[in-house]
Write a protein that holds these residues in place. Structure first.
Motif, mmCIF file in Angstrom:
data_model
loop_
_atom_site.group_PDB
_atom_site.id
_atom_site.type_symbol
_atom_site.label_atom_id
_atom_site.label_comp_id
_atom_site.label_asym_id
_atom_site.label_seq_id
_atom_site.Cartn_x
_atom_site.Cartn_y
_atom_site.Cartn_z
ATOM 1 N N THR A 85 -4.664 15.019 4.920
ATOM 2 C CA THR A 85 -5.520 13.829 4.818
ATOM 3 C C THR A 85 -4.716 13.284 3.809
ATOM 4 O O THR A 85 -4.738 13.647 2.727
ATOM 5 N N TRP B 163 0.888 -1.248 -0.009
ATOM 6 C CA TRP B 163 -0.037 0.194 -0.040
ATOM 7 C C TRP B 163 0.878 1.212 0.069
ATOM 8 O O TRP B 163 2.016 1.209 0.440
ATOM 9 N N LEU C 141 -9.257 3.670 4.399
ATOM 10 C CA LEU C 141 -9.212 4.422 3.330
ATOM 11 C C LEU C 141 -8.586 5.789 3.464
ATOM 12 O O LEU C 141 -7.719 6.075 2.365
ATOM 13 N N LEU C 142 -8.768 6.445 4.255
ATOM 14 C CA LEU C 142 -8.024 7.692 4.787
ATOM 15 C C LEU C 142 -7.419 7.882 5.980
ATOM 16 O O LEU C 142 -7.968 7.108 6.930
ATOM 17 N N THR C 143 -6.300 8.434 5.957
ATOM 18 C CA THR C 143 -5.465 8.550 7.256
ATOM 19 C C THR C 143 -5.342 10.134 7.476
ATOM 20 O O THR C 143 -5.090 10.629 6.425
ATOM 21 N N THR D 15 -1.290 12.471 -0.813
ATOM 22 C CA THR D 15 -2.213 13.547 -0.111
ATOM 23 C C THR D 15 -3.459 14.077 -0.967
ATOM 24 O O THR D 15 -3.357 14.221 -2.356
ATOM 25 N N ILE D 16 -4.470 14.037 -0.490
ATOM 26 C CA ILE D 16 -5.865 14.666 -0.895
ATOM 27 C C ILE D 16 -6.027 15.825 -0.443
ATOM 28 O O ILE D 16 -6.878 16.587 -1.136
ATOM 29 N N ASP D 17 -5.598 16.430 0.643
ATOM 30 C CA ASP D 17 -5.970 17.693 1.125
ATOM 31 C C ASP D 17 -4.967 18.281 2.273
ATOM 32 O O ASP D 17 -4.378 17.184 3.124
ATOM 33 N N ASN E 82 0.421 5.955 0.017
ATOM 34 C CA ASN E 82 -0.486 7.054 0.293
ATOM 35 C C ASN E 82 -0.282 8.232 -0.638
ATOM 36 O O ASN E 82 0.843 8.457 -0.961
ATOM 37 N N ARG F 87 -4.925 9.717 1.321
ATOM 38 C CA ARG F 87 -5.686 8.554 0.528
ATOM 39 C C ARG F 87 -4.901 7.386 0.531
ATOM 40 O O ARG F 87 -3.743 7.495 -0.031
ATOM 41 N N ASN F 88 -5.386 6.112 1.145
ATOM 42 C CA ASN F 88 -4.287 5.082 1.230
ATOM 43 C C ASN F 88 -4.904 4.329 -0.094
ATOM 44 O O ASN F 88 -6.023 4.100 -0.175
ATOM 45 N N VAL F 89 -3.851 3.664 -0.705
ATOM 46 C CA VAL F 89 -4.143 3.335 -1.953
ATOM 47 C C VAL F 89 -3.454 1.667 -2.128
ATOM 48 O O VAL F 89 -2.100 1.836 -1.839
#
Length: 148
Positions: free
Chosen positions: A139, A82, A114-116, A86-88, A84, A141-143
């Motif tokens: 925030t 996995w 899903l989010l950390t 950054t989404i915000d 991650n 997003r874990n992928v």
């Protein structure tokens, strides 16, 4: 946050390796001084090309360091396979950063599948000590990586 458990036993080697392979991280030239589950510290030496007036670190550099520190802290809690992204993030600059080093300390506030949610504080460091220069909420997003 209480002590976190890292699901990937190789996190302490993996996080610096992955992060420092990113072109933006390589350009900044920081290094990791601590990598623990949910908690990292990166050190950015002063470099003229990262500054603005009178040798102060440029604000965008402080934001980038906060993002890298918080994202790296979040990454320590991911399972193998996995990553991650950054989404915000929100950065508040509290004081000018000047000195031989800037230190960013990232920590996980709330891990999730899903989010950390993570945070980072950025300090200017000189002979007189540390000055808090910026704080950030990030925030991630874990992928899950696709199998190759």
């Amino acid at each position: 946050m209480t002590a976190a458990q890292a699901p990937n036993p190789d996190f302490a080697q993996l996080i610096p390796s992955v992060v420092l392979s990113m072109p933006a991280a390589a350009h900044l030239g920081f290094h990791f001084s601590r990598v623990e589950p949910g908690d990292v510290e990166i050190v950015q030496p002063h470099r003229r090309e990262l500054t603005q007036h009178d040798g102060y670190f440029q604000g965008g550099v402080l934001g980038s360091l906060a993002d890298f520190a918080a994202g790296s802290a979040a990454g320590t809690l991911l399972p193998a396979g996995w990553v991650n992204m950054t989404i915000d993030y929100t950065v508040k600059i509290l004081a000018p950063a000047k000195g031989p080093d800037v230190v960013a300390r990232g920590r996980v506030l709330k891990p999730g599948a899903l989010l950390t949610i993570a945070a980072a504080d950025v300090f200017s460091v000189d002979d007189s000590g540390e000055t808090l220069c910026a704080t950030a909420l990030v925030t991630m997003r874990n992928v899950r990586l696709a199998a190759s």
